[in-house]
Design a protein around this motif. Structure first.
Motif, PDB file in Angstrom:
ATOM      1  N   ASN A 348       1.004  -1.206   0.017  1.00  0.00           N
ATOM      2  CA  ASN A 348      -0.315  -0.238  -0.043  1.00  0.00           C
ATOM      3  C   ASN A 348       0.529   1.433  -0.056  1.00  0.00           C
ATOM      4  O   ASN A 348       1.633   0.921   0.796  1.00  0.00           O
ATOM      5  CB  ASN A 348      -0.849   0.122   1.197  1.00  0.00           C
ATOM      6  CG  ASN A 348      -1.369  -1.537   1.113  1.00  0.00           C
ATOM      7  OD1 ASN A 348      -2.717  -1.837   0.022  1.00  0.00           O
ATOM      8  ND2 ASN A 348      -1.802  -1.757   2.395  1.00  0.00           N
ATOM      9  N   LEU A 349       0.922   2.271  -0.768  1.00  0.00           N
ATOM     10  CA  LEU A 349       1.572   3.211  -0.672  1.00  0.00           C
ATOM     11  C   LEU A 349       0.698   4.680  -0.445  1.00  0.00           C
ATOM     12  O   LEU A 349      -0.533   5.177  -0.796  1.00  0.00           O
ATOM     13  CB  LEU A 349       1.400   3.979  -2.047  1.00  0.00           C
ATOM     14  CG  LEU A 349       2.505   2.987  -3.286  1.00  0.00           C
ATOM     15  CD1 LEU A 349       2.886   2.821  -4.430  1.00  0.00           C
ATOM     16  CD2 LEU A 349       3.868   2.419  -1.877  1.00  0.00           C
ATOM     17  N   ILE A 350       1.017   5.170  -0.145  1.00  0.00           N
ATOM     18  CA  ILE A 350       0.467   6.426   0.238  1.00  0.00           C
ATOM     19  C   ILE A 350       1.800   7.858   0.286  1.00  0.00           C
ATOM     20  O   ILE A 350       2.742   7.831   0.492  1.00  0.00           O
ATOM     21  CB  ILE A 350       0.550   7.030   2.428  1.00  0.00           C
ATOM     22  CG1 ILE A 350      -0.429   5.768   2.197  1.00  0.00           C
ATOM     23  CG2 ILE A 350      -0.422   8.612   2.919  1.00  0.00           C
ATOM     24  CD1 ILE A 350      -0.967   5.814   4.052  1.00  0.00           C
ATOM     25  N   LEU A 351       1.119   8.722  -0.465  1.00  0.00           N
ATOM     26  CA  LEU A 351       2.645  10.759  -0.411  1.00  0.00           C
ATOM     27  C   LEU A 351       2.148  11.363   0.185  1.00  0.00           C
ATOM     28  O   LEU A 351       0.661  11.825   0.764  1.00  0.00           O
ATOM     29  CB  LEU A 351       1.714  10.910  -2.004  1.00  0.00           C
ATOM     30  CG  LEU A 351       2.806   9.983  -3.087  1.00  0.00           C
ATOM     31  CD1 LEU A 351       2.784  10.674  -4.463  1.00  0.00           C
ATOM     32  CD2 LEU A 351       4.405  10.396  -3.032  1.00  0.00           C
ATOM     33  N   GLN A 352       2.709  11.850   1.269  1.00  0.00           N
ATOM     34  CA  GLN A 352       2.453  12.817   2.071  1.00  0.00           C
ATOM     35  C   GLN A 352       3.371  13.940   1.798  1.00  0.00           C
ATOM     36  O   GLN A 352       4.540  13.937   2.135  1.00  0.00           O
ATOM     37  CB  GLN A 352       2.627  12.264   3.519  1.00  0.00           C
ATOM     38  CG  GLN A 352       1.964  13.140   4.827  1.00  0.00           C
ATOM     39  CD  GLN A 352       1.246  13.811   4.508  1.00  0.00           C
ATOM     40  OE1 GLN A 352      -0.020  12.814   4.854  1.00  0.00           O
ATOM     41  NE2 GLN A 352       0.696  14.969   4.423  1.00  0.00           N
ATOM     42  N   PRO A 353       3.531  15.212   1.797  1.00  0.00           N
ATOM     43  CA  PRO A 353       4.313  16.797   2.084  1.00  0.00           C
ATOM     44  C   PRO A 353       4.995  16.551   2.913  1.00  0.00           C
ATOM     45  O   PRO A 353       4.639  16.162   4.241  1.00  0.00           O
ATOM     46  CB  PRO A 353       3.549  17.541   1.512  1.00  0.00           C
ATOM     47  CG  PRO A 353       2.539  16.712   1.077  1.00  0.00           C
ATOM     48  CD  PRO A 353       1.725  15.586   1.446  1.00  0.00           C
ATOM     49  N   ASN A 354       6.199  17.197   3.049  1.00  0.00           N
ATOM     50  CA  ASN A 354       6.799  17.475   4.386  1.00  0.00           C
ATOM     51  C   ASN A 354       7.455  19.158   4.499  1.00  0.00           C
ATOM     52  O   ASN A 354       5.984  19.824   4.011  1.00  0.00           O
ATOM     53  CB  ASN A 354       8.277  17.217   3.735  1.00  0.00           C
ATOM     54  CG  ASN A 354       8.582  15.623   3.824  1.00  0.00           C
ATOM     55  OD1 ASN A 354       9.419  15.374   5.945  1.00  0.00           O
ATOM     56  ND2 ASN A 354       8.645  15.280   3.740  1.00  0.00           N
ATOM     57  N   ALA A 355       7.772  19.515   5.805  1.00  0.00           N
ATOM     58  CA  ALA A 355       7.162  20.893   5.996  1.00  0.00           C
ATOM     59  C   ALA A 355       8.504  21.910   4.597  1.00  0.00           C
ATOM     60  O   ALA A 355       7.911  22.554   4.560  1.00  0.00           O
ATOM     61  CB  ALA A 355       8.171  21.585   6.830  1.00  0.00           C
ATOM     62  N   ASP A 356       8.899  21.303   4.149  1.00  0.00           N
ATOM     63  CA  ASP A 356       9.763  21.582   2.763  1.00  0.00           C
ATOM     64  C   ASP A 356       9.275  22.124   1.051  1.00  0.00           C
ATOM     65  O   ASP A 356      10.227  22.410   0.184  1.00  0.00           O
ATOM     66  CB  ASP A 356      11.221  21.733   3.014  1.00  0.00           C
ATOM     67  CG  ASP A 356      11.631  19.958   2.586  1.00  0.00           C
ATOM     68  OD1 ASP A 356      10.517  19.560   2.005  1.00  0.00           O
ATOM     69  OD2 ASP A 356      12.688  19.982   2.676  1.00  0.00           O
ATOM     70  N   THR A 357       7.710  21.052   1.274  1.00  0.00           N
ATOM     71  CA  THR A 357       7.171  20.864   0.689  1.00  0.00           C
ATOM     72  C   THR A 357       7.503  19.538  -0.790  1.00  0.00           C
ATOM     73  O   THR A 357       6.844  18.815  -1.181  1.00  0.00           O
ATOM     74  CB  THR A 357       7.733  22.005  -0.420  1.00  0.00           C
ATOM     75  OG1 THR A 357       8.474  22.185  -1.226  1.00  0.00           O
ATOM     76  CG2 THR A 357       6.021  23.153   0.097  1.00  0.00           C
ATOM     77  N   SER A 358       8.641  18.789  -0.192  1.00  0.00           N
ATOM     78  CA  SER A 358       8.879  17.181  -0.825  1.00  0.00           C
ATOM     79  C   SER A 358       8.555  16.510  -0.184  1.00  0.00           C
ATOM     80  O   SER A 358       7.363  17.004   0.775  1.00  0.00           O
ATOM     81  CB  SER A 358      10.466  17.667  -0.353  1.00  0.00           C
ATOM     82  OG  SER A 358      11.021  16.973   1.692  1.00  0.00           O
TER      83      SER A 358
END
Length: 407
Positions: A348-358
């Motif tokens: 299962n895959l999840i994309l999540q932004p970091n504080a620096d938008t990466s």
């Protein structure tokens, strides 16, 4: 804790304190139903080594959602293993509270529903939580529950006008928390086995899903009376001659247009909203085609503001994960699919932004229960190796934690 006991503090407006951090919050369920979490230790950094329990209750390991409240606090949705009731858990807003999280709120379940197939937790038009579920009963009914909007009452105050010493009474409309924090369960028309949702540019919710026959549908909250089931725009069959839909994901791009992606076998299709905040979409276009079937996909906002989609193929013990992302302002400006990593099984895959938008890409191997993440180095390049987060998990979910509470 019942919904009637929920404190109205979370309804008193937005947080005015500048956030002291922006961290990714990961929550997980074990096969036995234990619910816990781990945070990034610093912005854009690694995660806690431990797994902190959220409650002592056991939950169904198949259903887990994470989001944020209107004030930026973490919220989690799970299904009680013993009762089948939905449970909503959020961070407390009291800085000196003994516990980081407020007592769980029991949202119950709709009458006649003994189990659920899918659940969604998303902020809606008022910035408050909306919960959707599809029933595991034979009719696969769709249900909706939401945090009620504030009400407006008239209050009378005594004020002293400038240049005078005599107070006068002034009656003005004042927004106050609702008497009932959560709505009752309301049934939406239709029958779906899987659900997904995204916010329209104006805050209204687009709800999409697939029925038992593999047919996709789309629905949008109305403009005038958005909190009545009968005032949604109505379900649209969006198959348009395609068959065998297996998954739908949605996202809002830098032009404030909703994009819908559909997975069918070894192909991914895309359709794009024709105008900002409208209910109309263009037709399906072939987005990507692969050498073998696609097991799963996810979409998120990219560091440059466009959409970023990842897709994992379903073959062998070293399954490739492909990425494709917007390269310009137009809906046709996309990179070619490129491999950014591999996983050992159908994860299962999840994309999540970091504080620096990466972005960080999270994976969960359902066979071993191992969770790991991959860090984005630049728009099209990712770290070479996965960083393990632990094992023994049955489900994971992520969200952002942007509140000033440093604990």
């Amino acid at each position: 804790m019942s919904v009637e006991d929920a404190t109205p503090a979370e309804f008193e407006g937005s947080v005015v304190t500048e956030p002291s951090y922006f961290r990714i919050f990961l929550t997980a369920l074990t096969p036995a139903g234990a619910l816990g979490y781990k945070d990034q230790t610093v912005e854009n950094g690694g995660f806690d080594s431990g797994f902190t329990a959220l409650t002592d209750t056991s939950y169904q390991p198949e259903h887990l959602n994470a989001s944020v409240t209107q004030n930026g606090y973490v919220s989690v949705l799970a299904v009680d293993a013993a009762t089948g009731d939905l449970t909503y858990i959020r961070e407390t807003q009291t800085e000196d509270a003994d516990n980081r999280f407020a007592p769980p709120q029991n949202l119950g379940k709709p009458d006649g529903v003994s189990g659920v197939l899918d659940t969604v937790l998303i902020n809606g038009l008022t910035g408050r939580a909306n919960v959707f579920l599809s029933s595991s009963e034979a009719d696969n009914t769709i249900w909706w529950k939401f945090q009620n909007p504030n009400t407006v009452v008239e209050k009378t105050f005594k004020v002293v006008p400038p240049g005078t010493e005599t107070p006068i009474e002034v009656t003005v409309p004042v927004e106050v928390p609702p008497a009932q924090i959560w709505s009752d369960w309301q049934q939406l028309p239709g029958a779906l086995v899987s659900l997904t949702a995204t916010q329209n540019a104006d805050g209204r919710i687009f709800l999409a899903g697939i029925n038992a026959d593999g047919v996709p549908y789309l629905n949008l909250q109305s403009n005038d009376r958005p909190f009545l089931p009968e005032n949604w725009s109505g379900w649209q069959d969006i198959s348009e001659g395609l068959t065998g839909f297996e998954q739908i994901v949605c996202g809002l791009d830098h032009d404030a247009l909703v994009h819908i992606f559909a997975r069918i076998g070894d192909k991914i299709y895309m359709k794009v909203q024709q105008q900002v905040s409208s209910s109309g979409f263009g037709g399906w276009v072939l987005f990507a085609s692969f050498a073998s079937p696609v097991h799963t996909m996810d979409v998120s906002i990219s560091p440059q503001g466009g959409l970023y989609l990842v897709a994992q193929l379903s073959y062998g013990a070293n399954c490739p994960v492909y990425a494709k992302y917007q390269t310009g302002t137009g809906s046709d400006d996309w990179s070619d699919p490129a491999v950014i990593g591999h996983v050992y099984q159908n994860c299962n895959l999840i994309l999540q932004p970091n504080a620096d938008t990466s972005l960080s890409l999270f994976s969960l191997d359902p066979d071993t229960g191992k969770a790991a993440y991959l860090r984005q180095q630049s728009l099209g390049h990712w770290s070479a190796t996965w960083t393990e987060l632990g094992a023994g998990y049955a489900a994971i979910a992520t969200t952002q934690d942007i509140t000033p509470n440093p604990s």
